[in-house]
Design a protein around this motif. Sequence first.
Motif, PDB file in Angstrom:
ATOM      1  N   ARG A   6       6.098 -34.553  36.836  1.00 51.21           N
ATOM      2  CA  ARG A   6       6.652 -33.625  37.842  1.00 51.21           C
ATOM      3  C   ARG A   6       6.118 -32.205  37.685  1.00 51.21           C
ATOM      4  N   ASP A   7       5.391 -31.947  36.626  1.00 54.34           N
ATOM      5  CA  ASP A   7       4.832 -30.624  36.344  1.00 54.34           C
ATOM      6  C   ASP A   7       5.926 -29.564  36.243  1.00 54.34           C
ATOM      7  N   ILE A   8       6.961 -29.910  35.478  1.00 52.22           N
ATOM      8  CA  ILE A   8       8.042 -28.965  35.191  1.00 52.22           C
ATOM      9  C   ILE A   8       8.163 -28.821  33.676  1.00 52.22           C
ATOM     10  N   ALA A   9       8.785 -27.733  33.230  1.00 48.74           N
ATOM     11  CA  ALA A   9       9.080 -27.547  31.809  1.00 48.74           C
ATOM     12  C   ALA A   9      10.537 -27.128  31.688  1.00 48.74           C
ATOM     13  N   MET A  10      11.237 -27.718  30.723  1.00 49.63           N
ATOM     14  CA  MET A  10      12.673 -27.467  30.606  1.00 49.63           C
ATOM     15  C   MET A  10      12.996 -26.853  29.254  1.00 49.63           C
ATOM     16  N   VAL A  11      13.846 -25.841  29.277  1.00 48.53           N
ATOM     17  CA  VAL A  11      14.329 -25.191  28.053  1.00 48.53           C
ATOM     18  C   VAL A  11      15.794 -25.558  27.887  1.00 48.53           C
ATOM     19  N   PHE A  12      16.128 -26.177  26.753  1.00 49.27           N
ATOM     20  CA  PHE A  12      17.469 -26.706  26.539  1.00 49.27           C
ATOM     21  C   PHE A  12      18.351 -25.725  25.770  1.00 49.27           C
ATOM     22  N   GLN A  13      19.646 -26.009  25.825  1.00 50.95           N
ATOM     23  CA  GLN A  13      20.641 -25.189  25.142  1.00 50.95           C
ATOM     24  C   GLN A  13      20.466 -25.232  23.620  1.00 50.95           C
ATOM     25  N   ASN A  14      20.094 -26.392  23.081  1.00 53.68           N
ATOM     26  CA  ASN A  14      20.039 -26.551  21.622  1.00 53.68           C
ATOM     27  C   ASN A  14      18.634 -26.395  21.058  1.00 53.68           C
ATOM     28  N   TYR A  15      17.724 -25.781  21.836  1.00 55.45           N
ATOM     29  CA  TYR A  15      16.351 -25.476  21.432  1.00 55.45           C
ATOM     30  C   TYR A  15      15.455 -26.719  21.354  1.00 55.45           C
ATOM     31  N   ALA A  16      15.955 -27.833  20.754  1.00 58.23           N
ATOM     32  CA  ALA A  16      15.203 -29.094  20.658  1.00 58.23           C
ATOM     33  C   ALA A  16      13.846 -28.912  19.986  1.00 58.23           C
ATOM     34  N   LEU A  17      13.830 -28.170  18.878  1.00 58.53           N
ATOM     35  CA  LEU A  17      12.595 -27.979  18.114  1.00 58.53           C
ATOM     36  C   LEU A  17      12.473 -29.052  17.031  1.00 58.53           C
ATOM     37  N   TYR A  18      11.243 -29.373  16.663  1.00 59.59           N
ATOM     38  CA  TYR A  18      11.003 -30.313  15.569  1.00 59.59           C
ATOM     39  C   TYR A  18      11.099 -29.557  14.241  1.00 59.59           C
ATOM     40  N   PRO A  19      12.073 -29.899  13.385  1.00 54.63           N
ATOM     41  CA  PRO A  19      12.302 -29.094  12.168  1.00 54.63           C
ATOM     42  C   PRO A  19      11.157 -29.158  11.159  1.00 54.63           C
ATOM     43  N   HIS A  20      10.373 -30.241  11.176  1.00 57.02           N
ATOM     44  CA  HIS A  20       9.303 -30.387  10.187  1.00 57.02           C
ATOM     45  C   HIS A  20       8.002 -29.726  10.637  1.00 57.02           C
ATOM     46  N   MET A  21       7.982 -29.205  11.866  1.00 57.66           N
ATOM     47  CA  MET A  21       6.774 -28.561  12.390  1.00 57.66           C
ATOM     48  C   MET A  21       6.907 -27.046  12.344  1.00 57.66           C
ATOM     49  N   THR A  22       5.776 -26.358  12.228  1.00 56.72           N
ATOM     50  CA  THR A  22       5.772 -24.898  12.310  1.00 56.72           C
ATOM     51  C   THR A  22       5.988 -24.462  13.763  1.00 56.72           C
ATOM     52  N   VAL A  23       6.175 -23.174  13.935  1.00 56.58           N
ATOM     53  CA  VAL A  23       6.313 -22.622  15.288  1.00 56.58           C
ATOM     54  C   VAL A  23       5.076 -22.957  16.113  1.00 56.58           C
ATOM     55  N   TYR A  24       3.903 -22.766  15.521  1.00 64.53           N
ATOM     56  CA  TYR A  24       2.647 -23.074  16.234  1.00 64.53           C
ATOM     57  C   TYR A  24       2.625 -24.539  16.656  1.00 64.53           C
ATOM     58  N   GLU A  25       2.960 -25.431  15.723  1.00 64.76           N
ATOM     59  CA  GLU A  25       2.919 -26.873  16.005  1.00 64.76           C
ATOM     60  C   GLU A  25       3.938 -27.273  17.059  1.00 64.76           C
ATOM     61  N   ASN A  26       5.122 -26.648  17.018  1.00 60.66           N
ATOM     62  CA  ASN A  26       6.136 -26.923  18.045  1.00 60.66           C
ATOM     63  C   ASN A  26       5.638 -26.531  19.431  1.00 60.66           C
ATOM     64  N   MET A  27       5.025 -25.358  19.507  1.00 56.68           N
ATOM     65  CA  MET A  27       4.548 -24.872  20.801  1.00 56.68           C
ATOM     66  C   MET A  27       3.338 -25.664  21.300  1.00 56.68           C
ATOM     67  N   ALA A  28       2.551 -26.172  20.363  1.00 58.38           N
ATOM     68  CA  ALA A  28       1.318 -26.878  20.733  1.00 58.38           C
ATOM     69  C   ALA A  28       1.530 -28.363  20.989  1.00 58.38           C
TER      70      ALA A  28
END
Length: 366
Positions: free
Chosen positions: A76-98
């Motif tokens: 659908r070519d959309i991006a969603m930002v969730f309430q609980n961030y939904a980040l991968y704890p074992h990845m760095t900030v760079y890796e999460n964004m990439a």
Amino acid sequence: MAEVTLKNVTKVYEGGQVAAKDININVHDKEFVVLVGPSGCGKSTTLRMIAGLEEITSGELFIDNKKVNDVSPKDRDIAMVFQNYALYPHMTVYENMAFGLKLRKFPKEEIKQRVNDAAKILGLEDYLTRKPKALSGGQRQRVAVGRAIVRKPKVFLFDEPLSNLDAKLRVQMRTEISKLHQNLGATMIYVTHDQTEAMTMGDRIVIMKDGIIHQIDTPLNLYNQPINKFVAGFIGSPSMNFIEGTLVHENGLTFKSKEKFLTLKLNESLGERLKNYLGKSVWLGIRPEDIYDSDSFTANNSVKVDVRLEVVEPMGNEIFLYFTIDSSQFVARIPARKKPEPNTTKTLSIDLNKLHFFDADSEKSI
């Protein structure tokens, strides 16, 4: 970027629970639209249907003029930002964004460029090697937003992204998301239960209750011209004061509250507008900021009323005064010149030019 159009979109869960009914919204290209309402009103369900995370029971959804009812979320070519961030704890900030770009097989150099550009926009350049546990709540939320930015989607969706932050951080992130919208020129749809967020961020606001849209308009129009009593009471903080009464003719059209404590003679323009309600019950609404300290208010078209103060709340530059008229709880916002004492009588002035009236049965604005 793209338009998002919902035509008669309805969501019914198993068991017959209607979460959203006949939703009609047209989000323009590059517009920031906020869905707001009390818990359970259907705003998050509507957002999840746009994202493709909830199936649409009936109706049509278009993104960039293409019907996407049966299109999977990833297409659908959309991006969603969730309430609980939904980040991968074992990845760095760079890796999460990439991560999303790697899944889509983007070249390494392009991934690096996109992540660095997003990090610069969000002030995350010094945090790219850290893991989420080493970040504050506000920083984690910026990473979640950055992960959406690098995708360069047609539409950004935000599902109550600030609700886990403290009050100061919420204000800061509110400003950052608004700046982000201006800088990216993106189409953004944002869900919140906080009407202050809605009023300060949205180009237009969609007010929902019980799965139904009550009004879609600009923040100022919603504040000044609410379509019904619910919208009037939901927009504004503290919320609008209401008191029920009857319109009678006493040397002109006059409002009398049920217990006769409040009597307001209305001006000619109001009298003309309300003449068909003579003898009928109506709700009168007045915002706290339109009730003034009589010592400092000199407008001609106002009426003075003596009230017994029950609670006095100093807020710094202003004071909230709580009192009862008939059996209705009222609050007034006055400048913090001198703090009145609770359990004393205070003379206040009501600005008759700022009155709102609502039909007692339908609760629609008159």
